[in-house]
Design a protein around this motif. Sequence first.
Motif, short mmCIF file in Angstrom:
data_model
loop_
_atom_site.label_atom_id
_atom_site.label_comp_id
_atom_site.label_asym_id
_atom_site.label_seq_id
_atom_site.Cartn_x
_atom_site.Cartn_y
_atom_site.Cartn_z
N CYS A 191 0.85 -1.19 0.00
CA CYS A 191 0.00 0.00 0.00
C CYS A 191 0.88 1.24 0.00
N ARG A 192 0.46 2.29 -0.71
CA ARG A 192 1.22 3.53 -0.74
C ARG A 192 1.20 4.19 0.63
N HIS A 193 2.23 5.02 0.85
CA HIS A 193 2.31 5.78 2.10
C HIS A 193 1.06 6.63 2.24
N GLY A 194 0.51 6.68 3.47
CA GLY A 194 -0.67 7.50 3.70
C GLY A 194 -1.94 6.76 3.39
N ALA A 195 -1.90 5.43 3.15
CA ALA A 195 -3.10 4.66 2.92
C ALA A 195 -3.29 3.68 4.06
N THR A 196 -4.52 3.26 4.25
CA THR A 196 -4.79 2.28 5.30
C THR A 196 -5.40 1.06 4.68
N LEU A 197 -5.30 -0.07 5.34
CA LEU A 197 -5.80 -1.34 4.83
C LEU A 197 -7.23 -1.53 5.27
N LEU A 198 -8.14 -1.72 4.33
CA LEU A 198 -9.54 -1.91 4.63
C LEU A 198 -9.98 -3.30 4.17
N LEU A 199 -10.90 -3.90 4.92
CA LEU A 199 -11.51 -5.15 4.51
C LEU A 199 -12.79 -4.81 3.77
N VAL A 200 -12.85 -5.11 2.48
CA VAL A 200 -14.02 -4.82 1.68
C VAL A 200 -14.48 -6.13 1.05
N ALA A 201 -15.70 -6.54 1.38
CA ALA A 201 -16.25 -7.81 0.89
C ALA A 201 -15.29 -8.94 1.22
N ALA A 202 -14.77 -9.62 0.19
CA ALA A 202 -13.90 -10.77 0.43
C ALA A 202 -12.44 -10.42 0.30
N GLY A 203 -12.11 -9.17 -0.03
CA GLY A 203 -10.71 -8.85 -0.30
C GLY A 203 -10.20 -7.68 0.52
N LEU A 204 -8.98 -7.28 0.21
CA LEU A 204 -8.32 -6.16 0.88
C LEU A 204 -8.09 -5.05 -0.13
N VAL A 205 -8.30 -3.79 0.29
CA VAL A 205 -8.02 -2.66 -0.59
C VAL A 205 -7.26 -1.60 0.19
N CYS A 206 -6.53 -0.76 -0.53
CA CYS A 206 -5.86 0.38 0.09
C CYS A 206 -6.72 1.62 -0.12
N ALA A 207 -6.90 2.40 0.91
CA ALA A 207 -7.70 3.62 0.78
C ALA A 207 -6.99 4.77 1.46
N PRO A 208 -7.06 5.98 0.89
CA PRO A 208 -6.41 7.13 1.51
C PRO A 208 -7.07 7.49 2.83
N VAL A 209 -6.30 8.05 3.74
CA VAL A 209 -6.84 8.48 5.02
C VAL A 209 -6.56 9.96 5.22
N GLU A 210 -7.29 10.58 6.14
CA GLU A 210 -7.14 12.01 6.37
C GLU A 210 -5.76 12.37 6.90
N PRO A 230 -8.33 24.05 0.87
CA PRO A 230 -8.41 22.59 0.69
C PRO A 230 -8.28 22.22 -0.78
N SER A 231 -7.57 21.12 -1.04
CA SER A 231 -7.35 20.66 -2.40
C SER A 231 -7.40 19.13 -2.44
N PRO A 232 -8.05 18.56 -3.48
CA PRO A 232 -8.07 17.09 -3.62
C PRO A 232 -6.67 16.51 -3.74
N ALA A 233 -5.70 17.32 -4.19
CA ALA A 233 -4.33 16.83 -4.37
C ALA A 233 -3.71 16.41 -3.05
N ALA A 234 -4.22 16.96 -1.94
CA ALA A 234 -3.64 16.62 -0.63
C ALA A 234 -3.95 15.19 -0.22
N ALA A 235 -5.03 14.62 -0.78
CA ALA A 235 -5.41 13.26 -0.41
C ALA A 235 -4.66 12.20 -1.21
#
Length: 236
Positions: free
Chosen positions: A13-32, A63-68
Motif C-alpha cells: 500500500c502507498r504511504h498514507g493509505a490504510t488497509l480496509l476489509l471490503v467484501a472478500a478482499g483487501l483494498v488500500c484507501a487514503p486516510v485524512e 483545501p485541495s483534492p491533491a492533498a489526499a
Amino acid sequence: MTLPFIRSYRRHCRHGATLLLVAAGLVCAPVEANEQVIYDVIEGFLLEQTASENGDVTIDLTPSPAAAMACQAPSPFLPGRGGKVSGRTSVGVRCPGDAPETRYFQAYVHINGQYPVVNRNIMPGDVIEESDLDWQEGDLTRLSSRLITDASQLVGQVSQRRIAAGQPFQTGMVKAPVLIQRGAEVALLVQGNGFMITSSGKALNDAGLGESVRVRMPSGSIINGEASREGVVEVH
C-alpha cells in the motif's frame, strides 16, 4: 487470514493509505492523516519563509483534492517567484515516485503587525517628529505594499504632501531633508585607503542625506559624491 499476511500486504500500500476489509478482499484507501501531513509540510515551509517578518504570521490553506493523493516524500517550493512571501501565495509540492509528481496548492499568508500613523494633520514641508506618530495593529498583507512600518524611515524626514491624522505612511510621502542646495558652495571630502583630500566646489543639484550630488570643481571638472551632512559632500 493471518496477521503476517496482512502485514505483508500493507507493504504494497502507498504511504498514507490504510488497509480496509471490503467484501472478500483487501483494498488500500487514503486516510485524512495523509492530507494533514501535506498541509503541515506546506504550513511549516511558509512559516520558515516568513521567519524574518516583524509580526505574527498565520497561514490559511485552501483545501485541495491533491492533498489526499499519496506523497511519500513531500518537498515544498515556491513556483516561479522570489522575494517576500505574503498575501495570496501558490506553493508547489514535489512527490518523487508518486503521480502526479508535482502538485500545487493555494494559501494566504497573513502578517499581523504594527505600523505608524500620524496623530495630527501634516502639511507639505513639515518635518516628521517621533511625537507625531501613533501605532496601529492590523493585517499588513491587507494594506498597501508601499506601507512604511519602520519609524526610523520617517523621523526627521520632510513631508511631500498633506497627510491627514490617522493616515498610515507610504513610500513617496516623505523624503530626506535637503542638506545640499543647488548652486551652493560645498566642501568636498575625497577619502581613500589611508588618505583624505579636502576641496570645494559648486553643487549642481539638491540632495538629502545619502543622495547623489554632482559637484563642479574650480577646474571645470565634475565629480559625483554623496551628501553626508549639511554643506558636505563625500567621495569614497
